[in-house]
Structure formats: C-alpha cells, structure tokens
Design a protein around this motif. Structure first.
Motif, mmCIF file in Angstrom:
data_model
loop_
_atom_site.group_PDB
_atom_site.id
_atom_site.type_symbol
_atom_site.label_atom_id
_atom_site.label_comp_id
_atom_site.label_asym_id
_atom_site.label_seq_id
_atom_site.Cartn_x
_atom_site.Cartn_y
_atom_site.Cartn_z
ATOM 1 N N MET A 155 0.831 -1.213 0.000
ATOM 2 C CA MET A 155 0.000 0.000 0.000
ATOM 3 C C MET A 155 0.864 1.261 0.000
ATOM 4 O O MET A 155 0.566 2.222 -0.719
ATOM 5 N N GLU A 156 1.911 1.262 0.803
ATOM 6 C CA GLU A 156 2.772 2.429 0.892
ATOM 7 C C GLU A 156 3.534 2.665 -0.408
ATOM 8 O O GLU A 156 3.682 3.808 -0.845
ATOM 9 N N LEU A 157 4.013 1.591 -1.030
ATOM 10 C CA LEU A 157 4.711 1.747 -2.316
ATOM 11 C C LEU A 157 3.788 2.324 -3.383
ATOM 12 O O LEU A 157 4.192 3.207 -4.147
ATOM 13 N N VAL A 158 2.560 1.841 -3.437
ATOM 14 C CA VAL A 158 1.595 2.377 -4.406
ATOM 15 C C VAL A 158 1.360 3.856 -4.137
ATOM 16 O O VAL A 158 1.348 4.680 -5.063
ATOM 17 N N SER A 159 1.202 4.216 -2.873
ATOM 18 C CA SER A 159 0.978 5.614 -2.514
ATOM 19 C C SER A 159 2.179 6.483 -2.870
ATOM 20 O O SER A 159 2.016 7.604 -3.368
ATOM 21 N N VAL A 160 3.374 5.983 -2.641
ATOM 22 C CA VAL A 160 4.585 6.737 -3.007
ATOM 23 C C VAL A 160 4.636 6.934 -4.520
ATOM 24 O O VAL A 160 4.949 8.032 -5.000
ATOM 25 N N PHE A 161 4.314 5.897 -5.290
ATOM 26 C CA PHE A 161 4.294 6.035 -6.756
ATOM 27 C C PHE A 161 3.233 7.036 -7.193
ATOM 28 O O PHE A 161 3.454 7.833 -8.116
ATOM 29 N N GLU A 162 2.058 7.023 -6.567
ATOM 30 C CA GLU A 162 1.011 7.999 -6.908
ATOM 31 C C GLU A 162 1.495 9.418 -6.626
ATOM 32 O O GLU A 162 1.293 10.317 -7.451
ATOM 33 N N ASN A 163 2.121 9.617 -5.470
ATOM 34 C CA ASN A 163 2.633 10.950 -5.133
ATOM 35 C C ASN A 163 3.741 11.372 -6.084
ATOM 36 O O ASN A 163 3.794 12.528 -6.505
ATOM 37 N N ALA A 164 4.620 10.442 -6.436
ATOM 38 C CA ALA A 164 5.700 10.753 -7.376
ATOM 39 C C ALA A 164 5.133 11.128 -8.735
ATOM 40 O O ALA A 164 5.625 12.052 -9.393
ATOM 41 N N ASP A 165 4.077 10.433 -9.146
ATOM 42 C CA ASP A 165 3.425 10.747 -10.419
ATOM 43 C C ASP A 165 2.837 12.157 -10.385
ATOM 44 O O ASP A 165 2.968 12.917 -11.338
ATOM 45 N N LYS A 166 2.214 12.529 -9.272
ATOM 46 C CA LYS A 166 1.676 13.882 -9.132
ATOM 47 C C LYS A 166 2.776 14.935 -9.161
ATOM 48 O O LYS A 166 2.553 16.053 -9.607
ATOM 49 N N LEU A 167 3.954 14.567 -8.658
ATOM 50 C CA LEU A 167 5.093 15.499 -8.654
ATOM 51 C C LEU A 167 5.753 15.610 -10.023
ATOM 52 O O LEU A 167 6.617 16.442 -10.226
ATOM 53 N N GLY A 168 5.371 14.736 -10.947
ATOM 54 C CA GLY A 168 5.950 14.783 -12.284
ATOM 55 C C GLY A 168 7.187 13.926 -12.465
ATOM 56 O O GLY A 168 7.892 14.051 -13.457
ATOM 57 N N VAL A 169 7.446 13.051 -11.503
ATOM 58 C CA VAL A 169 8.591 12.141 -11.603
ATOM 59 C C VAL A 169 8.258 11.068 -12.639
ATOM 60 O O VAL A 169 7.171 10.480 -12.591
ATOM 61 N N PRO A 170 9.156 10.820 -13.593
ATOM 62 C CA PRO A 170 8.867 9.787 -14.596
ATOM 63 C C PRO A 170 8.739 8.408 -13.934
ATOM 64 O O PRO A 170 9.596 8.003 -13.154
ATOM 65 N N ILE A 171 7.657 7.730 -14.249
ATOM 66 C CA ILE A 171 7.378 6.402 -13.701
ATOM 67 C C ILE A 171 7.187 5.458 -14.881
ATOM 68 O O ILE A 171 6.570 5.835 -15.883
ATOM 69 N N PRO A 172 7.714 4.234 -14.780
ATOM 70 C CA PRO A 172 7.538 3.283 -15.884
ATOM 71 C C PRO A 172 6.062 3.118 -16.246
ATOM 72 O O PRO A 172 5.187 3.125 -15.374
ATOM 73 N N LYS A 173 5.798 2.978 -17.523
ATOM 74 C CA LYS A 173 4.423 2.930 -18.021
ATOM 75 C C LYS A 173 3.619 1.790 -17.406
ATOM 76 O O LYS A 173 2.450 1.960 -17.086
ATOM 77 N N PHE A 174 4.233 0.631 -17.207
ATOM 78 C CA PHE A 174 3.487 -0.498 -16.649
ATOM 79 C C PHE A 174 3.035 -0.229 -15.219
ATOM 80 O O PHE A 174 2.070 -0.822 -14.759
ATOM 81 N N ILE A 175 3.699 0.692 -14.527
ATOM 82 C CA ILE A 175 3.261 1.079 -13.176
ATOM 83 C C ILE A 175 2.255 2.218 -13.268
ATOM 84 O O ILE A 175 1.206 2.183 -12.629
#
Length: 127
Positions: free
Chosen positions: A91-111
C-alpha cells in the motif's frame, strides 16, 4: 564494510531478522508522508485536516503490524505478521508512486497505467 556488518550483527539488524517487518513499513510510511506533503505543496493544496487523516491512517497501520506480531507470538502463526507487513508495504509503495506521479517524476508505463492518478487525469481531460 566488514565493520558495518559486525555492528549490524551486534544490533541484530541482519536482513533476515524480523525487525525489518516493522522497519521497512515505517520507512515507507515516512517516504509516503514526505512525498504526499511535497505533492500537496506543489498543487497548493496543503490542508491540515488531510495531513491529520493521513497520519492517523499511518498510526492505524502501525497498530495492525503490532497486532500481527501479538497474534504471531500468541498463536505461533508467523504468516499473519508477514502478510500484514507485506500488505502495508505494498500500500505504501503504491501511494509513493502515486505521489511521485503527481510530482511529475517519470514512472515506468506499466506502473503508471495501474495508478489512480491516470484515471483522474482522463476524467479531467474528458470534461
């Protein structure tokens, strides 16, 4: 490097130690709080109520971990503590990825395809 390993062994901090089932979720919670705050700051949406709600959830998650360990010691079933800790880490990893996405950090497409943020972006683009 060998000195560091000796210190970790003396402190019982080997990676096969069960203490990591508590330490890793707490570290991920701290990262989530930090990235969530940065995201809110970037979007100019800092609200104390939302922060209190988030921290309250983190306290509840820590309580779940403690309950898992109590059940482990009471029943001898180690699976309960492992499942709870792994689920909270997920749950925490998903939340960190969501926050990173909102910040504009590039995230792999499959995530990024699996995150709720993309669903919100699509709704905003369609309206």
């Amino acid at each position: 490097m060998e000195d560091l390993m000796n210190i970790m062994q003396q402190m019982h901090l080997q990676f096969n130690s069960e203490i990591w089932l508590v330490v890793i979720p707490v570290i991920l919670m701290a990262i989530d709080i930090l990235t969530g705050y940065l995201s809110a700051w970037k979007m100019k949406e800092i609200k104390s109520q939302k922060m209190r709600d988030g921290v309250s959830k983190k306290v509840a998650e820590i309580c779940y971990i403690v309950i898992g360990f109590v059940l482990r010691f009471a029943t001898g079933a180690t699976t309960i503590a492992y499942f709870i800790s792994i689920y909270i880490m997920y749950m925490e990893l998903v939340s960190v990825f969501e926050n990173a996405d909102k910040l504009g950090v590039p995230i792999p497409k499959f995530i990024s395809d699996k995150l709720n943020n993309n669903k919100n972006k699509e709704k905003n683009e369609n309206t």
